[in-house]
Design a protein around this motif. Structure first.
Motif, short mmCIF file in Angstrom:
data_model
loop_
_atom_site.label_atom_id
_atom_site.label_comp_id
_atom_site.label_asym_id
_atom_site.label_seq_id
_atom_site.Cartn_x
_atom_site.Cartn_y
_atom_site.Cartn_z
N PHE A 46 -28.15 -53.57 23.79
CA PHE A 46 -29.60 -53.87 24.15
C PHE A 46 -29.63 -55.11 24.88
O PHE A 46 -29.00 -56.05 25.24
N VAL A 101 -22.63 -42.73 21.17
CA VAL A 101 -22.74 -43.61 22.21
C VAL A 101 -22.65 -45.26 22.01
O VAL A 101 -22.88 -45.67 20.93
N ALA A 126 -29.62 -41.93 24.50
CA ALA A 126 -28.78 -42.54 23.33
C ALA A 126 -29.31 -41.60 22.20
O ALA A 126 -28.67 -41.69 20.98
N LEU A 164 -32.25 -42.34 20.88
CA LEU A 164 -33.07 -43.43 20.13
C LEU A 164 -34.88 -43.00 20.61
O LEU A 164 -35.68 -43.61 19.88
N PHE A 209 -24.23 -48.56 22.87
CA PHE A 209 -25.57 -49.05 23.48
C PHE A 209 -25.44 -50.39 23.33
O PHE A 209 -25.47 -51.14 22.39
N ILE A 214 -28.76 -39.44 16.50
CA ILE A 214 -28.03 -40.85 17.21
C ILE A 214 -26.71 -40.89 16.91
O ILE A 214 -25.81 -41.29 17.62
N GLN A 215 -26.33 -40.95 15.72
CA GLN A 215 -25.13 -41.09 15.05
C GLN A 215 -24.13 -40.22 15.73
O GLN A 215 -23.00 -40.74 15.84
N ARG A 242 -32.80 -44.93 26.50
CA ARG A 242 -32.89 -44.59 25.12
C ARG A 242 -32.91 -43.10 24.78
O ARG A 242 -32.55 -42.76 23.59
#
Ligand SMILES: Nc1ncnc2c1ncn2[C@@H]1O[C@H](COP(=O)(O)OP(=O)(O)OP(=O)(O)O)[C@@H](O)[C@H]1O
Ligand SMILES: [Mg+2]
Lengths: 302, 353
Positions: free
Chosen positions: B80, B76, B49, B51, B78, B71-72, B46
């Motif tokens: 979950f 990446v 990424a 996050l 991701f 993040i944007q 995370r």
């Protein structure tokens, strides 16, 4: 049921609806397939009995009384200018108040579930107050605050109390808890990872809220909207104190019914009541259909 | 895209979820993050990424420091653990989400998006299911959709959190092979989290082992298995047992027996000798380290023996050929084909289980 109990029931309703699997509606299917677990028959029988005693019989009586008036008299009452104005006022303001509450109630519910801040529990508890307060008390309080010489009324450049704007304020006041309480459990259950997924895919916060969060909330929001609207249409106590009750200006339909009753004009009273009933039913049915449609899309998996 | 993780730390209150983790991932590489539950695998993924904010250190995407980008912007993909699909959107709309979320100047035309979605659905072998809602898919199918959605944005790095965690054993095996094939086809730099060592060793080019928020070792599956850098890795990967020993002048001393350390180096003092069951060989009594067989049981093609060793009667496990003529209670001599020695006070000498 006391108002607080209604509040609890609402929360339960929002929960159970949130969890409900999508209804599979095949062509021509009229009956949902009962579950393999026993209890369907008993539940259905009880539901009908209960609905009949509590809702259908009283409402049926109203419609029957109205029916005995005859179509001509009914049409005469319905097309009466004063009745028409009161109905337009009641329904228009109720829809507007519910819509405004939907927006601000959503923000309040969001803040209460997503963030922890000093006084959060206090605000959370205060949201229920419009449920708990006797409506007349709320009406008198609002009227004195919004009166031209009241705290708020003296600041606002236009007149609020004793105008339709005053009615609107009262309807917003009593409607807020319905939105907040139906949204809260759904918001608390929202999967944060879904928002994170949207962000990693490059979506701005606004886009994620609009395209991912809002559609998930839509069914609960519509439930809250319908409840707030229904409550506002029938509201009497808190409105009459702030409305001023000027015919053709700020006279609501429930007040008109009470006035007719006081004049022993039961025919007119039930006629207006039946028209309100029909309109409310049509609007609630519509909202429910939209809600069912939006809920169906959500399904039950992740 | 090459990924550099430099001295990354992350605390939750007083608890260090990540402590000074440094790790380089080469472009196009498939790396597994392996470790027991709570070791910080998800936290590290995370953090890459964006996050999760990190308290110290830097993360580089190629040459650029990503620690401070949003993040944007990191771009990446991701995936979950629980897929996090958008329930109110059809599969095709889920996959198209990242493309439609772009601002106008970079957003592809709808026909281009449709073509891309079709291509991705074929890549993940679900060409028929674009019109379904996520609720109408099986777990394995949802997993594939989640992967297709992440691939749609043509990510610089692909990150997967326990991609097969929620699936049954057979599906896991199939998806594993399939993920490797997709990796070969798309060539994305990929990091995936797992706590299944078999999965990590089979699938990854290199494996990074984490324990309690610290990186223990990063290396090829062979490195990790044959040349563990820490007692933790030795104990965590594969089966092993250990014996308390003393190191004196380049030799390991156990009671009255002496074992030459060879290329192994360890400072004088108390130490632990780690050995895998298949590296234990039985000899006649008197040769090597003395022991007594206490339990014999059959496991598949081999026999497992519990052997009490030395005066302290420490129990170790040995893997023996089934035809070997021994019974419980026999006194035996032991030879270790391969073993490792770590000082007792080495960091992370506490092994799992
Ligand atoms: N939000 C949080 N607040 C406090 N502690 C946290 C938080 N998130 C994670 N932790 C702690 O950080 C440690 C690492 O968590 P992480 O989720 O990275 O573990 P993991 O290696 O992914 O484990 P698993 O295999 O069980 O998923 C855990 O001990 C966890 O309790
Ligand atoms: Mg995890």
């Amino acid at each position: 049921m006391s108002d607080a109990e209604i509040g609890r029931a609402l929360t339960d309703r929002a929960y159970s609806q949130h969890r409900r699997p999508p209804r599979k509606r095949g062509r021509g299917t009229t009956f949902r397939k009962p579950s393999a677990i026993p209890g369907f028959g008993a539940a259905l029988g009880f539901t009908w009995l209960y609905l009949a005693v509590v809702i259908l019989v009283p409402l049926g009586a109203v419609v029957l009384w109205t029916g005995s008036l005859g179509p001509e008299r009914l049409w005469q009452i319905a097309s009466d200018a004063r009745v028409g104005h009161a109905l337009r006022l009641s329904f228009g303001l109720s829809l507007a108040a519910a819509a405004v509450n939907a927006v601000f109630g959503l923000i309040v519910a969001w803040a209460l579930t997503r963030y922890d801040f000093p006084g959060r529990r206090l605000i959370d508890a205060a949201v229920d107050l419009p449920f708990a307060l006797p409506t007349a008390v709320a009406g008198i309080a609002l009227a004195s605050i919004y009166a031209p010489n009241g705290w708020v009324g003296s600041i606002i450049p236009f007149k609020v109390a004793f105008t339709p704007a005053g009615i609107f304020v009262a309807l917003v006041f009593i409607g807020l808890p319905f939105i907040v309480r139906t949204l809260q459990p759904v918001l608390a259950d929202l999967d944060r990872e879904v928002e994170e997924a949207a962000a990693t895919l490059g979506a701005s916060r606004a886009w994620a809220l609009l395209k991912v969060v809002l559609p998930t909330l839509l069914p609960a929001l519509l439930t809250g909207f319908a409840l707030a609207f229904a409550r506002a249409v029938g509201e009497y106590g808190s409105v009459i104190f702030i409305a001023g009750n000027i015919p053709y200006v700020s006279e609501i339909a429930p007040l008109l019914i009470v006035m007719r009753l006081e004049e022993f004009d039961y025919g007119s009273a039930t006629a207006v009541a039946t028209i309100m009933l029909a309109l409310s039913f049509a609007i609630l049915l519509f909202v429910n259909l939209v809600e069912a449609w939006s809920r169906k899309r959500l399904g039950h998996g992740r | 895209m090459e990924l550099k993780i430099r001295h990354v730390s992350k605390d939750y209150g007083t608890f260090a979820a990540l402590h000074d983790v440094s790790l380089d991932i080469r472009s196009g590489e498939l790396v597994a993050l392996l470790g027991p539950s709570g070791s910080g695998k998800t936290t590290l993924l995370r953090a890459i990424a964006g996050l999760e904010t990190i308290d110290e250190g830097q993360i580089f995407f190629g040459g650029t420091d990503a620690s401070r980008t949003s993040i944007q912007q990191r771009n990446v993909g991701f995936v979950f653990q629980h897929y996090a699909l958008f329930r109110h959107m059809k599969v095709a709309d889920n996959i198209a989400f990242g493309l439609r979320a772009r601002d106008r100047s970079r957003r592809p035309h709808e026909s281009e998006i449709a073509r891309k979605v079709k291509e991705l659905l074929e890549l993940v072998q679900l060409p028929e299911l674009g019109d379904r809602y996520p609720a109408q898919l099986s777990g394995g199918q949802r997993q594939r959709v989640a992967l297709a959605r992440a691939l749609a944005i043509e990510p610089q790095v692909l990150l997967l959190d326990e991609p097969f965690g929620a699936l049954d054993a057979q599906v896991r095996k199939d998806l594993r092979r399939w993920l490797r094939a997709i990796h070969e086809e798309t060539g994305h730099t990929t990091v995936f989290v797992t706590h299944d060592q078999e999965e990590a060793l089979e699938l990854a080019d290199r494996v990074a082992v984490l324990s309690k928020g610290e990186l223990q070792q990063i290396g090829t599956p062979d490195d990790i298995y044959d040349r563990p850098a820490t007692p933790f890795v030795y104990a965590f990967i594969g089966d092993s047992s250990f014996l308390p020993i003393e190191v004196r002048g380049g030799e390991a001393v156990l009671d009255r027996s002496v074992l030459p350390l060879g290329q192994l180096s360890a400072p004088d003092g108390q130490a632990r000798l780690h050995v895998r069951p298949q590296d234990v060989v039985l000899r006649p009594t008197g040769e090597g380290v003395s022991g007594r067989v206490t339990l014999l049981r059959r496991t598949g093609a081999f026999r497992r023996a519990d052997i009490e060793v030395g005066d302290a009667r420490r129990r170790i496990e040995a893997q023996l050929p089934p035809e070997l003529a021994i019974t419980e209670g026999d006194e035996v001599g032991l030879h270790f084909n391969r073993f490792a020695v770590f000082p007792s006070d080495a960091p992370h000498s506490t092994a799992p289980n």
